[in-house]
Write an enzyme that holds these catalytic residues in place. Structure first.
Site, short mmCIF file in Angstrom:
data_model
loop_
_atom_site.label_atom_id
_atom_site.label_comp_id
_atom_site.label_asym_id
_atom_site.label_seq_id
_atom_site.Cartn_x
_atom_site.Cartn_y
_atom_site.Cartn_z
N PHE A 67 -7.21 1.35 12.01
CA PHE A 67 -6.98 0.73 10.70
C PHE A 67 -7.64 1.49 9.56
O PHE A 67 -7.24 1.33 8.40
CB PHE A 67 -7.43 -0.74 10.70
CG PHE A 67 -8.76 -0.98 11.35
CD1 PHE A 67 -9.95 -0.69 10.71
CD2 PHE A 67 -8.80 -1.51 12.63
CE1 PHE A 67 -11.16 -0.92 11.33
CE2 PHE A 67 -10.02 -1.76 13.26
CZ PHE A 67 -11.20 -1.46 12.61
N CYS A 70 -5.17 3.77 7.49
CA CYS A 70 -4.11 3.19 6.67
C CYS A 70 -4.59 2.12 5.69
O CYS A 70 -3.83 1.70 4.82
CB CYS A 70 -3.01 2.62 7.57
SG CYS A 70 -3.57 1.39 8.77
N HIS A 71 -5.84 1.71 5.80
CA HIS A 71 -6.34 0.61 4.95
C HIS A 71 -7.71 0.98 4.40
O HIS A 71 -8.72 0.59 4.97
CB HIS A 71 -6.44 -0.67 5.78
CG HIS A 71 -6.69 -1.91 4.99
ND1 HIS A 71 -7.96 -2.41 4.75
CD2 HIS A 71 -5.84 -2.78 4.38
CE1 HIS A 71 -7.88 -3.54 4.06
NE2 HIS A 71 -6.61 -3.78 3.82
N PHE A 72 -7.82 1.71 3.45
CA PHE A 72 -6.89 2.33 2.53
C PHE A 72 -7.15 3.81 2.55
O PHE A 72 -8.31 4.22 2.65
CB PHE A 72 -7.13 1.80 1.12
CG PHE A 72 -6.86 0.33 0.96
CD1 PHE A 72 -5.58 -0.13 0.72
CD2 PHE A 72 -7.89 -0.58 1.06
CE1 PHE A 72 -5.33 -1.49 0.55
CE2 PHE A 72 -7.65 -1.94 0.91
CZ PHE A 72 -6.37 -2.41 0.65
N ILE A 77 -11.42 0.67 4.84
CA ILE A 77 -12.04 -0.63 5.04
C ILE A 77 -11.27 -1.35 6.15
O ILE A 77 -10.03 -1.36 6.15
CB ILE A 77 -11.96 -1.50 3.76
CG1 ILE A 77 -12.65 -0.81 2.59
CG2 ILE A 77 -12.55 -2.89 3.99
CD1 ILE A 77 -12.34 -1.44 1.25
#
Length: 169
Positions: A67, A70-72, A77
């Site tokens: 994650f 892609c976040h962010f 985060i």
């Protein structure tokens, strides 16, 4: 209660994800990458502050977790919803650990507070699930619990009245 142990390593959690721990059609954890813990360090049906059961689990944080890319991009985060999902996963796991039958599903949560973030430099999340109610009747199998997530010992997420049910349908 059942004869299951009171702690589980990653291999045990993967067995649960494959449906091998509690049997076909019963409580099951998601497989990686959605499995949001690496081990359960303590579980009971009568512990915790309310005497209704509890779960304590840990999740190792590494910068290469899926994650963060892609976040962010440029500001990695862990999504807060994944921490909440980890709490729901553990609530359902506890119901299966009790020997109660059926597949788990989240029913909701009364209150959620996010007061911190999980960035790639964190080392470990610790989940605490404390049951306020555990009900098994002919028509209903459900757990209601409060929970918190700590990142390296700092409380970052807190929830009240999280609900998970088991259904044989």
């Amino acid at each position: 209660m059942t004869d299951y142990p009171t702690s589980f390593d990653r291999d045990d959690l993967l067995k649960c994800a494959r449906g091998e721990l509690f049997g076909p059609g019963n409580a099951q954890l998601p497989a990686p990458p959605m499995l949001m813990m690496d081990r359960i360090t303590d579980i009971s049906g009568d512990g915790g502050p309310h005497g209704k059961g509890h779960v304590v689990a840990e999740f190792d944080i590494t910068p290469d977790l899926w994650f963060f890319d892609c976040h962010f991009p440029g500001n990695p985060i862990m999504p807060g919803c994944l921490g909440l999902d980890g709490l729901w996963q553990l609530t359902g796991f506890n119901l299966g650990w009790r020997g109660w039958q059926g597949r788990g599903y989240a029913l909701g949560v009364g209150e959620v507070k996010l007061t911190g973030m999980v960035r790639p430099d964190r080392k470990m999340l610790t989940y605490h699930v404390d049951f306020t109610k555990a009900v098994q009747t002919r028509r209903l199998t459900m757990g209601v619990a409060d929970g918190r997530v700590e990142a390296d010992g700092e409380v970052i997420y807190m929830v009240k009245d999280m609900k998970v049910a088991l259904s044989e349908g």
